[in-house]
Design a protein around this motif. Structure first.
Motif, PDB file in Angstrom:
ATOM      1  N   LEU A  89     -65.485   1.883  28.717  1.00 44.63           N
ATOM      2  CA  LEU A  89     -64.408   2.439  29.531  1.00 44.63           C
ATOM      3  C   LEU A  89     -64.111   3.878  29.134  1.00 44.63           C
ATOM      4  O   LEU A  89     -63.736   4.692  29.972  1.00 44.63           O
ATOM      5  N   CYS A  90     -64.290   4.200  27.867  1.00 43.58           N
ATOM      6  CA  CYS A  90     -64.089   5.581  27.415  1.00 43.58           C
ATOM      7  C   CYS A  90     -65.132   6.498  28.048  1.00 43.58           C
ATOM      8  O   CYS A  90     -64.820   7.615  28.449  1.00 43.58           O
ATOM      9  N   GLU A  91     -66.341   6.010  28.158  1.00 44.30           N
ATOM     10  CA  GLU A  91     -67.409   6.790  28.792  1.00 44.30           C
ATOM     11  C   GLU A  91     -67.091   7.029  30.264  1.00 44.30           C
ATOM     12  O   GLU A  91     -67.308   8.126  30.789  1.00 44.30           O
ATOM     13  N   ALA A  92     -66.562   6.012  30.930  1.00 46.24           N
ATOM     14  CA  ALA A  92     -66.222   6.143  32.348  1.00 46.24           C
ATOM     15  C   ALA A  92     -65.021   7.059  32.552  1.00 46.24           C
ATOM     16  O   ALA A  92     -64.938   7.758  33.560  1.00 46.24           O
TER      17      ALA A  92
ATOM     18  N   LEU B 202     -71.304   8.766  25.094  1.00 47.97           N
ATOM     19  CA  LEU B 202     -72.403   7.868  25.409  1.00 47.97           C
ATOM     20  C   LEU B 202     -72.188   6.573  24.642  1.00 47.97           C
ATOM     21  O   LEU B 202     -72.051   6.590  23.413  1.00 47.97           O
ATOM     22  N   VAL B 203     -72.145   5.441  25.364  1.00 46.29           N
ATOM     23  CA  VAL B 203     -71.976   4.133  24.748  1.00 46.29           C
ATOM     24  C   VAL B 203     -73.097   3.231  25.250  1.00 46.29           C
ATOM     25  O   VAL B 203     -73.312   3.112  26.454  1.00 46.29           O
ATOM     26  N   GLU B 204     -73.815   2.612  24.313  1.00 46.30           N
ATOM     27  CA  GLU B 204     -74.804   1.593  24.640  1.00 46.30           C
ATOM     28  C   GLU B 204     -74.383   0.323  23.928  1.00 46.30           C
ATOM     29  O   GLU B 204     -74.250   0.308  22.704  1.00 46.30           O
TER      30      GLU B 204
ATOM     31  N   SER C 182     -73.780  -0.496  20.062  1.00 46.94           N
ATOM     32  CA  SER C 182     -74.913  -0.223  19.169  1.00 46.94           C
ATOM     33  C   SER C 182     -75.134   1.279  19.029  1.00 46.94           C
ATOM     34  O   SER C 182     -75.550   1.749  17.979  1.00 46.94           O
ATOM     35  N   VAL C 183     -74.839   2.022  20.092  1.00 44.37           N
ATOM     36  CA  VAL C 183     -74.905   3.487  20.065  1.00 44.37           C
ATOM     37  C   VAL C 183     -73.583   4.010  20.582  1.00 44.37           C
ATOM     38  O   VAL C 183     -73.105   3.577  21.638  1.00 44.37           O
ATOM     39  N   TYR C 184     -72.961   4.909  19.841  1.00 46.98           N
ATOM     40  CA  TYR C 184     -71.717   5.551  20.271  1.00 46.98           C
ATOM     41  C   TYR C 184     -71.815   7.004  19.853  1.00 46.98           C
ATOM     42  O   TYR C 184     -71.884   7.310  18.661  1.00 46.98           O
TER      43      TYR C 184
END
Length: 158
Positions: free
Chosen positions: A66-69, A77-79, A97-99
């Motif tokens: 939601l932070c990415e959006a 970038l969030v994965e 896993s990726v932030y």
């Protein structure tokens, strides 16, 4: 007559400016010798990002993105990845896993902080973000989970 009025008005403005200069001439300087002395900032100042953990050490981030959006510049970038019983990182079903936060694009608006349902991402008080390489301005998950201690003093709201 207009030349005389302009001359008088200009002289009064110069006298007013000189008065302001003389008023501040004998005051103590407000220079802070940073980083030797801590800088004074307001409590609502938004600086470097960091990710929070729960008291038991688990990460708060549940990988919802939601932070990415919510980021108006696309600096986050969030994965997400799935939690398993053998490898549990956060209390939810997923974890990040990726932030990454790209400070070159970030405008420090705080929308990511407001969008997070578990209050995982927070903008702290550290403002000393200067780096020599552009790559160092992309904060990884490890950088966000282990932030440096800011050298600041929170001043009371004025």
């Amino acid at each position: 007559m207009s030349v005389l009025n302009e001359t008088i008005r200009g002289s009064l403005q110069i006298a007013q400016a000189m008065g302001t200069t003389l008023k501040h001439l004998f005051k103590a300087p407000v220079t802070v010798e940073f980083p030797n002395q801590p800088a004074s900032i307001f409590p609502r100042f938004r600086g470097r990002h960091y990710l929070r953990r729960y008291e038991n050490g688990m990460e708060r981030c549940i990988g919802c993105a939601l932070c990415e959006a919510a980021c108006p510049t696309g600096a986050i970038l969030v994965e997400a990845a799935e939690n398993t019983d053998a490898h549990r990182v956060s209390p939810g079903e997923r974890y990040a896993s990726v932030y990454e936060v790209n400070l070159l694009r970030c405008i420090f608006c705080g929308d990511c902080e407001e969008a997070c349902p578990v209050e995982a991402i927070v903008l702290g008080h550290d403002f000393s973000l200067a780096q020599y390489a552009r790559r160092d301005l992309i904060l990884t998950k490890e950088d966000l989970l282990n932030p440096p201690e800011p050298n600041v003093v929170i001043r009371p709201d004025a």
